[in-house]
Design a protein around this motif. Sequence first.
Motif, PDB file in Angstrom:
ATOM      1  N   LYS A   6       0.818  -1.225   0.000  1.00 47.27           N
ATOM      2  CA  LYS A   6       0.000   0.000   0.000  1.00 47.27           C
ATOM      3  C   LYS A   6       0.846   1.266   0.000  1.00 47.27           C
TER       4      LYS A   6
ATOM      5  N   SER B   3       2.209   1.971  -3.541  1.00 42.67           N
ATOM      6  CA  SER B   3       1.163   2.514  -4.401  1.00 42.67           C
ATOM      7  C   SER B   3       0.909   3.993  -4.114  1.00 42.67           C
ATOM      8  N   LEU B   4       0.777   4.315  -2.837  1.00 43.36           N
ATOM      9  CA  LEU B   4       0.495   5.706  -2.465  1.00 43.36           C
ATOM     10  C   LEU B   4       1.671   6.628  -2.770  1.00 43.36           C
TER      11      LEU B   4
ATOM     12  N   ASN C   6       2.003   7.281  -6.557  1.00 45.87           N
ATOM     13  CA  ASN C   6       0.983   8.252  -6.967  1.00 45.87           C
ATOM     14  C   ASN C   6       1.311   9.651  -6.465  1.00 45.87           C
TER      15      ASN C   6
ATOM     16  N   MET D 171      -0.683   2.075 -11.371  1.00 48.02           N
ATOM     17  CA  MET D 171      -0.908   2.462  -9.980  1.00 48.02           C
ATOM     18  C   MET D 171      -2.037   3.500  -9.861  1.00 48.02           C
ATOM     19  N   ARG D 172      -2.098   4.410 -10.801  1.00 48.04           N
ATOM     20  CA  ARG D 172      -3.202   5.391 -10.789  1.00 48.04           C
ATOM     21  C   ARG D 172      -4.538   4.680 -10.964  1.00 48.04           C
TER      22      ARG D 172
ATOM     23  N   LYS E  34      -5.520   2.919  -7.737  1.00 40.73           N
ATOM     24  CA  LYS E  34      -5.969   3.901  -6.731  1.00 40.73           C
ATOM     25  C   LYS E  34      -7.371   4.397  -7.074  1.00 40.73           C
ATOM     26  N   GLN E  35      -7.589   4.734  -8.338  1.00 41.11           N
ATOM     27  CA  GLN E  35      -8.896   5.236  -8.763  1.00 41.11           C
ATOM     28  C   GLN E  35      -9.971   4.160  -8.609  1.00 41.11           C
TER      29      GLN E  35
ATOM     30  N   ALA F 232     -10.008   1.720  -6.452  1.00 41.62           N
ATOM     31  CA  ALA F 232     -10.288   1.581  -5.018  1.00 41.62           C
ATOM     32  C   ALA F 232     -11.192   2.708  -4.529  1.00 41.62           C
ATOM     33  N   GLU F 233     -10.901   3.925  -4.948  1.00 40.44           N
ATOM     34  CA  GLU F 233     -11.708   5.076  -4.512  1.00 40.44           C
ATOM     35  C   GLU F 233     -13.126   5.008  -5.078  1.00 40.44           C
TER      36      GLU F 233
END
Length: 131
Positions: A36, A39-40, A43, A107-108, A111-112, A114-115
């Motif tokens: 995690k 990934s963060l 980004n 990775m973007r 993240k997108q 997941a959100e």
Amino acid sequence: MTTRTAAERREEARAAYDAYLLECPARQLLDRISDKWVSLLLNALAGGPRRYSDLSRTVAGVSQKMLTQTLRTLERDGLVSRSVTPSVPVRVDYELTPLGRSLLPVMRAIKQWAETNIEQVIAARETYDAR
């Protein structure tokens, strides 16, 4: 016995990578990039070079130890570069390398995703837990 060119040998070695195999180095890389914090941080570095303190503020909840450790492993893997500017205090910037930038679209997207889908995941968890 046939002679192979260096390019043919490299291609054979590349084809031999299979992340389903325990000893495959690609599995280690998958383990690394699925973290995690990785990934963060990738980004967070998408917009360009960032200072350590800026990354610490941006990625809420990451401890100093984990931030340092993650940045070091990303640097070791060639995904992030670290530059030190001698000043008082010393300025340290982190930036994605070309290899790191090539990973950024994936990775973007994660993240997108997941959100966007967290509410459905929470509902599925609640349904599962209610059983």
